[in-house]
Design an enzyme around this catalytic site. Structure first.
Site: not given
Ligand SMILES: Nc1ncnc2c1ncn2[C@@H]1O[C@H](COP(=O)(O)OP(=O)(O)O)[C@@H](O)[C@H]1O
Ligand SMILES: N[C@H](CCC(=O)N[C@@H](CS)C(=O)NCCC(=O)O)C(=O)O
Ligand SMILES: [Mg+2]
Length: 499
Positions: A171, A334, A392
Site C-alpha cells: 500500500n 495491483k 484499494e
Molecule cells: N493472495 C491472497 N491470498 C489470500 N487472501 C488474499 C489475497 N489477496 C488478498 N487477500 C484478502 O483480500 C483482502 C483485500 O485484498 P488486498 O489485495 O489487500 O486489497 P485492498 O487493497 O482492497 O486491501 C486482504 O486483506 C486479504 O484478506
Molecule cells: N478511512 C480511510 C481508510 C483508508 C483505507 O482503507 N486504507 C487501506 C489502504 S488503501 C488500509 O490501509 N486499510 C487498513 C485498515 C483496514 O483493514 O481497513 C482512512 O482512515 O484513511
Molecule cells: Mg489490502
C-alpha cells in the site's frame, strides 16, 4: 519550532522485545491461551479499556457517527489476546521495509514504466485513467518533487503449505490503522499485566507498536524540510469518516509532539477553498500547506464529481509535499505489483543482488490475464486464486465461482477488460481458534491473520532523511472469509506476541 524532532514515545515501546514463552504456549500463529473461566472477565475489562483509551470507531448504526467526533462511538473490533508469531517472520518483514521503500521510490521516478505498464488498464478502467492523466500532466510540466514523503504498508500472509512469508499487497496511499494498531497492543499488554498470574505471561512480551510516534515523526520531519513555520499539514479526508479516531491519533501526536498544526478537508472543500500562489504554494483559507497527507483519494467513491479531480490536480501541481505523490500512488496499484513480479523487472530498480533476492522471495504468484495457461488453471480451480481489480480499501476482490465466471466472460468477450485485473495465487495461512470481540460481544472462531509493516520514506533531493519501518498492523479474520480489512468490516485488530 521543531527542526529535527526528537522521538518521544507516546505509546508503546520503540523496539519489540523477544517473547518469553514460558506460560505462553509459544506455538505458531495461535492466540495466547485464554483460560475459559476468564473469558467474560477479560472481555469486560477490554471493552472498558477501549472506551477509556480511545480504541474506538464510529458506530455505523448511529446517523452522525462519521460526521462529528465524539458522536456515536463504538469500540474498535479486536482479538481478545495477542497472536503468537514466530520472530523469524517479524525480522524478515522488518528487513524488507527499507527495501520496499527504496523500490517504491525508484519505480516512482520511472514515469514511462508507470505509463506503459498501465497503458492497457487505462483503456478499460476510468479511475486508473484519471490518475494516469494527472501523472502525465506532471510529466509534461516536468514537475519535480524535491522533497518526497511516502508512508507505505507492506501486507503479508504466511503460506501454510510452504511456511513462506508472502506479500499480499504493497500500500502506498492512506495506509490506515496506524493509530488504532498502537491501541490494541496497549490493550493486550494491559490485560496480560492485570492477569499475569492466571495467564502466566510476561506483559513485556507483547510487541510495542511505534506506528503513531513514527508516523508523526515522519510527517513532522517532512513539514520541517518544507521550512515554512506558518505552514500546516493538510489531511485529505472523506466527508463521512467513521475511522476518524484512527486518523486523530496521528494528527494529535503531530501537534503534541512537534507543535505541527493539521487541517482536515475533503477534496470538494480543497477545490472550493484552495489556491496556488505564483510560487506554487498551496493555500487553503489563506493558510500555506507544507504536506498533504491523503487519508482519502484512493477510491473512485472519493471523486463523485469533477471538483474532486480538480482538487487532486491542484494539489499535485503545488509545491506541497504530497503523501503520496501521484507517482507514488500509481506504484501501489495491483497491476504494478504484478509487473514487478515478472522476471528481470526488479533488476531495473534495485542494485543489490541480495536485496533483489529478498524482495523476490516474498512474492506470491502474480499474473496478468494474458497468461492463457494460468487463466485455464484458474477456471479449473478458482479457489486457488484471487482476481483483483485496480482498487484499494478492501472488499473489491473476486473469488471462487464468481472468479471462474468472470474469467470465462472476459475470455468470451475477448475484450481489453482483462487489463483491468490481475490474477494472484491464493495464500492459505495457518488457521487457529481465537476469541474475537465486536459490538460488545465475543465470538470464538477459527481465524487467519494478515501482518503489515508500515514504512516511512522521506527524501530531500539526494538526501534520504528517513527510510525505516514505521510500526506494524496485525489483522485477524475468520478463516472462512475471502475478503479482509477492518474498515471493510471483515477483520479484527490484533497484536503480536513474538515466539
Ligand atoms: N493472495 C491472497 N491470498 C489470500 N487472501 C488474499 C489475497 N489477496 C488478498 N487477500 C484478502 O483480500 C483482502 C483485500 O485484498 P488486498 O489485495 O489487500 O486489497 P485492498 O487493497 O482492497 O486491501 C486482504 O486483506 C486479504 O484478506
Ligand atoms: N478511512 C480511510 C481508510 C483508508 C483505507 O482503507 N486504507 C487501506 C489502504 S488503501 C488500509 O490501509 N486499510 C487498513 C485498515 C483496514 O483493514 O481497513 C482512512 O482512515 O484513511
Ligand atoms: Mg489490502
Amino acid at each position: 519550532s521543531c527542526l529535527r524532532p526528537a522521538r518521544c514515545a507516546v505509546v508503546g515501546t520503540a523496539t519489540p522485545v523477544a517473547a518469553t514463552t514460558e506460560g505462553g504456549d509459544g506455538r505458531r500463529f495461535e492466540q495466547l491461551a485464554v483460560p475459559p473461566g476468564l473469558v467474560d472477565e477479560l472481555v469486560e475489562e477490554a471493552l472498558v479499556w477501549c472506551s477509556q483509551h480511545g480504541l474506538v470507531v464510529g458506530d455505523k448504526n448511529h446517523p452522525r457517527s462519521g460526521k462529528a467526533p465524539g458522536v456515536g462511538l463504538l469500540h474498535a473490533p479486536f482479538a481478545l489476546l495477542p497472536m503468537s508469531f514466530p520472530k523469524v517472520y517479524w525480522e524478515q518483514a522488518l528487513e524488507l521495509a527499507p527495501l520496499f521503500n527504496e523500490l517504491v521510490h525508484r519505480v516512482s521516478l520511472d514515469g514511462d514504466f508507470l505509463q506503459q505498464t498501465l497503458a492497457r488498464t487505462k483503456e478499460v478502467d476510468p479511475f486508473t485513467r484519471r490518475l494516469l492523466d494527472i501523472h502525465s500532466k506532471m510529466m509534461e510540466l516536468n514537475k519535480k518533487e524535491d522533497i518526497q514523503l511516502c508512508l507505505t504498508r507492506s501486507d503479508y500472509m504466511v503460506d501454510g503449505a510452504t511456511d513462506k512469508l508472502l506479500q499480499v499487497e504493497l500500500n502506498t496511499i492512506s495506509t490506515s490503522s496506524n493509530g488504532l494498531a498502537c491501541g490494541v497492543s496497549e490493550l493486550h499488554r494491559n490485560l496480560i499485566r492485570h492477569h499475569e498470574r492466571e495467564l502466566g505471561l510476561d506483559p513485556a512480551s507483547v510487541v510495542g507498536n511505534t506506528a503513531i510516534t513514527q508516523h508523526a515523526e515522519a510527517l513532522a520531519s517532512a513539514w520541517a524540510e518544507y521550512n515554512n513555520q506558518s505552514a500546516v499539514v493538510l489531511v485529505v479526508v472523506q466527508a463521512e469518516e467513521r475511522y476518524m479516531y484512527d486518523q486523530y491519533w496521528i494528527t494529535v501526536a503531530l501537534r503534541e509532539m512537534y507543535g505541527v498544526t493539521t487541517i482536515r478537508k475533503t477534496m470538494a472543500e480543497i477545490e472550493a477553498k484552495g489556491d496556488l500562489r505564483p510560487d506554487g504554494t498551496l493555500v487553503i483559507n489563506g493558510r500555506p500547506v507544507a504536506v498533504v497527507y491523503f487519508r482519502a483519494g484512493y477510491s473512485p467513491a472519493d471523486y463523485p464529481s469533477e471538483a474532486e479531480w480538480r482538487a487532486r490536480l491542484l494539489i499535485e501541481r503545488s509545491s506541497a509535499i504530497k503523501c503520496p505523490s501521484i507517482a507514488h500512488h500509481l506504484v501501489g496499484t495491483k497491476k504494478i505489483q504484478q509487473e514487478l513480479a515478472k522476471e528481470k523487472v526488479l533488476e531495473r530498480f534495485l542494485d543489490n543482488k541480495s536485496d533483489i533476492e529478498n524482495v523476490r522471495k516474498c512474492f506470491a504468484g502474480l499474473w496478468s490475464l494474458e497468461n492463457d495457461s494460468i487463466v485455464n488453471s484458474a477456471i479449473e480451480s478458482p479457489e486457488l486464486f484471487v482476481l483483483k481489480p485496480q482498487r484499494e480499501g478492501g472488499g473489491n476482490n473476486i473469488y471462487g465461482d464468481n472468479l471462474r465466471e468472470t474469467l470465462i466472460r472476459l475470455r468470451k468477450d475477448g475484450s481489453n477488460e482483462i487489463a483491468a485485473y490481475i490474477l494472484m495465487q491464493r495464500i492459505f495461512p495457518p488457521a487457529s481458534p481465537s476469541y474475537l470481540v465486536r459490538e460488545g460481544t465475543f465470538v470464538r472462531d477459527n481465524v487467519v491473520s494478515e501482518f503489515g509493516i508500515f514504512g516511512a520514506y522521506l527524501r530531500n533531493n539526494d538526501k534520504v532523511i528517513i527510510n525505516d519501518q514505521c510500526g506494524y498492523l496485525l489483522r485477524t479474520k475468520a478463516a472462512s472469509l475471502n475478503e479482509g480489512g477492518v474498515v471493510a468490516g471483515y477483520a479484527f485488530l490484533n497484536s503480536i506476541f513474538l515466539t
